[in-house]
Design an enzyme around this catalytic site. Structure first.
Site, PDB file in Angstrom:
ATOM      1  N   ASN A  13      -8.679  40.251  24.259  1.00 22.46           N
ATOM      2  CA  ASN A  13      -7.782  41.211  24.922  1.00 22.46           C
ATOM      3  C   ASN A  13      -8.528  42.043  25.951  1.00 22.46           C
ATOM      4  OD1 ASN A  13      -4.845  41.312  23.921  1.00 22.46           O
ATOM      5  ND2 ASN A  13      -6.050  40.922  22.072  1.00 22.46           N
ATOM      6  N   ARG A  90     -11.144  50.011  12.721  1.00 20.49           N
ATOM      7  CA  ARG A  90     -11.287  51.242  11.937  1.00 20.49           C
ATOM      8  C   ARG A  90     -10.118  52.169  12.198  1.00 20.49           C
ATOM      9  NH1 ARG A  90     -16.301  52.093   9.680  1.00 20.49           N
ATOM     10  NH2 ARG A  90     -17.531  50.230  10.065  1.00 20.49           N
ATOM     11  N   HIS A 108      -0.824  45.254  18.497  1.00 24.74           N
ATOM     12  CA  HIS A 108      -0.720  44.800  17.111  1.00 24.74           C
ATOM     13  C   HIS A 108      -0.053  43.425  17.079  1.00 24.74           C
ATOM     14  CE1 HIS A 108      -0.434  45.143  12.788  1.00 24.74           C
ATOM     15  NE2 HIS A 108       0.812  44.720  12.874  1.00 24.74           N
ATOM     16  N   GLU A 142      -0.730  57.944  11.986  1.00 23.01           N
ATOM     17  CA  GLU A 142      -0.435  56.913  10.988  1.00 23.01           C
ATOM     18  C   GLU A 142      -0.732  55.532  11.581  1.00 23.01           C
ATOM     19  OE1 GLU A 142       3.385  57.304   8.838  1.00 23.01           O
ATOM     20  OE2 GLU A 142       3.407  59.285   9.734  1.00 23.01           O
ATOM     21  N   VAL A 143      -1.170  54.634  10.715  1.00 25.93           N
ATOM     22  CA  VAL A 143      -1.581  53.302  11.188  1.00 25.93           C
ATOM     23  C   VAL A 143      -0.382  52.486  11.681  1.00 25.93           C
ATOM     24  CG1 VAL A 143      -2.641  51.121  10.467  1.00 25.93           C
ATOM     25  CG2 VAL A 143      -3.556  53.291   9.635  1.00 25.93           C
ATOM     26  N   LYS A 170      -1.806  35.629  20.682  1.00 22.55           N
ATOM     27  CA  LYS A 170      -2.793  36.147  21.649  1.00 22.55           C
ATOM     28  C   LYS A 170      -2.430  35.790  23.081  1.00 22.55           C
ATOM     29  CE  LYS A 170      -6.909  36.953  18.876  1.00 22.55           C
ATOM     30  NZ  LYS A 170      -8.382  36.977  18.919  1.00 22.55           N
TER      31      LYS A 170
HETATM   32  C1  GRF Z   1      -5.546  40.965  18.413  1.00 17.66           C
HETATM   33  O1  GRF Z   1      -4.743  39.980  17.849  1.00 17.66           O
HETATM   34  C2  GRF Z   1      -4.899  42.321  18.298  1.00 17.66           C
HETATM   35  O2  GRF Z   1      -3.508  42.269  18.227  1.00 17.66           O
HETATM   36  C3  GRF Z   1      -5.440  42.846  16.996  1.00 17.66           C
HETATM   37  O3  GRF Z   1      -6.755  42.380  16.939  1.00 17.66           O
HETATM   38  C4  GRF Z   1      -6.871  41.159  17.666  1.00 17.66           C
HETATM   39  C5  GRF Z   1      -8.051  41.327  18.586  1.00 17.66           C
HETATM   40  O4  GRF Z   1      -8.407  40.113  19.181  1.00 17.66           O
HETATM   41  N1  GRF Z   1      -5.303  44.285  16.931  1.00 17.66           N
HETATM   42  P1  GRF Z   1      -9.471  40.045  20.364  1.00 17.66           P
HETATM   43  O5  GRF Z   1     -10.780  40.629  19.850  1.00 17.66           O
HETATM   44  O6  GRF Z   1      -8.921  40.812  21.522  1.00 17.66           O
HETATM   45  O7  GRF Z   1      -9.597  38.579  20.668  1.00 17.66           O
END
Ligand code: GRF
Length: 202
Positions: A13, A90, A108, A142-143, A170
């Protein structure tokens, strides 16, 4: 707009965010990448892009608040205006959330509020859901809870395992996350309670 990215892992990402920044009219640049893990491949990606890469070791700090304060300091030092959580494993402490209130977003791998938590892809599969997806939302104390900015569905196909499904999620994330940042950079995003209003392009 100066963006700081927090991550713990591979950083695909982050890569999409970096690639998006270099596109004309993106309105943002990545000012710093911070990780709680020295061996996160995302730090390598940052260095290759000429972006400062910082490791903050959680164990080197007395407690969670101190660790979070050091994270916040690293971002302040680089005059970060928007914090993007990109696989940061974290839970942020209240002092961090307060320091960047309304200026932290997270991605997420599920359609929140379904399947929050660290195993969202597996949980959706095990539940037998037909559809899951990706959510970009503002972070609060909150998470996986704050106001939702963008969402897109991803169908769950017969024969999917966790890896295959996460891969397709992804692909969507890599489009959605830079788009969310562009919208914020363009000043088109307003938080109204739980709702996020996206203003039309002028
Ligand atoms: C992603 O799927 C994101 O939604 C989640 O953690 C993953 C991170 O993947 N929070 P990357 O390290 O960006 O490949």
């Amino acid at each position: 707009m100066r963006v700081g990215v927090l991550l713990s892992g591979s950083g695909t990402n982050l890569q999409a965010i970096l690639d998006g920044a270099s596109q004309e009219g993106s309105g943002y640049e990545v000012a710093v990448v911070v990780s709680d893990r020295a061996d996160a491949f995302g730090l390598e990606r940052a260095r290759s892009a000429g972006v400062p890469a910082v490791h903050v070791e959680p164990k080197a700090h007395e407690n969670r608040e101190d660790f979070n304060e050091v994270l916040a300091d690293a971002l302040r030092e680089h005059r970060v205006e928007l914090v993007c959580l990109a696989g940061f494993m974290r839970i942020l402490a209240p002092n961090f959330i307060k320091a960047f209130e309304g200026r932290i977003i997270n991605i997420h791998p599920a359609l929140l509020p379904a399947f929050p938590g660290a195993h969202a892809v597996r949980d959706a599969l095990e539940w037998g859901a037909r559809v899951t997806g990706s959510t970009v939302h503002f972070a609060d104390e909150e998470v996986d809870h704050g106001p939702i900015l963008l969402q897109e569905a991803v169908p769950i196909l017969p024969g999917d395992d966790e890896a295959a499904l996460h891969e397709r999620i992804k692909e969507v994330e890599h489009r959605l996350y830079p788009e969310a940042i562009r919208l914020i950079a363009a000043g088109r995003v307003k938080i109204e309670g739980r709702r996020v209003v996206i203003e039309p392009e002028e």
